[in-house]
Design a protein around this motif. Structure first.
Motif, short mmCIF file in Angstrom:
data_model
loop_
_atom_site.label_atom_id
_atom_site.label_comp_id
_atom_site.label_asym_id
_atom_site.label_seq_id
_atom_site.Cartn_x
_atom_site.Cartn_y
_atom_site.Cartn_z
N HIS A 294 1.51 -2.04 5.10
CA HIS A 294 0.67 -3.23 4.89
C HIS A 294 0.39 -3.42 3.39
N CYS B 161 0.86 -1.18 0.00
CA CYS B 161 0.00 0.00 0.00
C CYS B 161 0.90 1.24 0.00
N CYS C 85 -6.82 0.46 0.47
CA CYS C 85 -5.99 0.53 1.68
C CYS C 85 -6.74 -0.16 2.81
N ARG C 86 -6.07 -1.07 3.51
CA ARG C 86 -6.71 -1.82 4.59
C ARG C 86 -7.11 -0.95 5.76
N SER C 87 -6.35 0.11 6.04
CA SER C 87 -6.65 0.91 7.23
C SER C 87 -7.61 2.05 6.93
N HIS D 4 2.24 3.01 3.27
CA HIS D 4 1.94 2.21 4.46
C HIS D 4 2.80 0.95 4.48
ZN LIG Z 1 -2.80 1.56 3.42
#
Ligand SMILES: [Zn+2]
Length: 148
Positions: free
Chosen positions: A116, A111, A131-133, A114
């Protein structure tokens, strides 16, 4: 396996595979090619696909799809050919990501900004990396660019 189809991740898909598998593998394959370490992890990376074999306890509509290094199979998973093209792209992206994380120790795709990997999701009817967050949409699957 008699009916195993093998084609280069960077090349055109095998016309013998169902259209949804051809399309999903082309999109995810494009994004895999943006990974600098791909050639170290999977030299001569290939897609491999075959109709389910009769001794597997899955419906007739399933194919086995996977990644290899040349003709050598590295992993495979079952993919239902009745899924839409968008669902297939997300399924293949998830399976490849899980394999790379679990067996090759690689986070893909990273990402931007980031630590992750991005997550493959269906957003507004499209197969995308988010994006996971933040849940933010980063790119369509199949349109990742090399992140330097
Ligand atoms: Zn991210």
């Amino acid at each position: 396996m008699a009916d195993l189809l093998v084609w280069l991740v960077a090349g055109p898909p095998s016309l013998g595979a169902p259209a949804t598998i051809q399309s999903a593998c082309s999109l995810v394959g494009h994004d895999l090619m943006t990974m600098a370490e791909l050639d170290a992890a999977l030299p001569d990376a290939t897609w491999q696909a075959a109709p389910r074999s009769t001794d597997e306890p899955v419906p007739d509509t399933f194919w086995t799809v996977g990644l290899g290094s040349g003709p050598e199979r590295r992993f495979s998973f079952g993919l239902n050919t009745e899924l839409s093209a968008v669902q297939s792209a997300v399924s293949v992206a998830n399976a490849v990501q899980d394999h790379l994380a679990g067996y090759e120790g690689m986070q893909w795709p990273e990402c931007p900004g980031h630590q992750h990997p991005m997550a493959a999701r269906i957003v507004d009817g499209s197969a995308v990396w988010v994006c996971r967050s933040e849940g933010r949409r980063i790119a369509e699957i199949g349109q990742l660019h090399t992140i330097a």
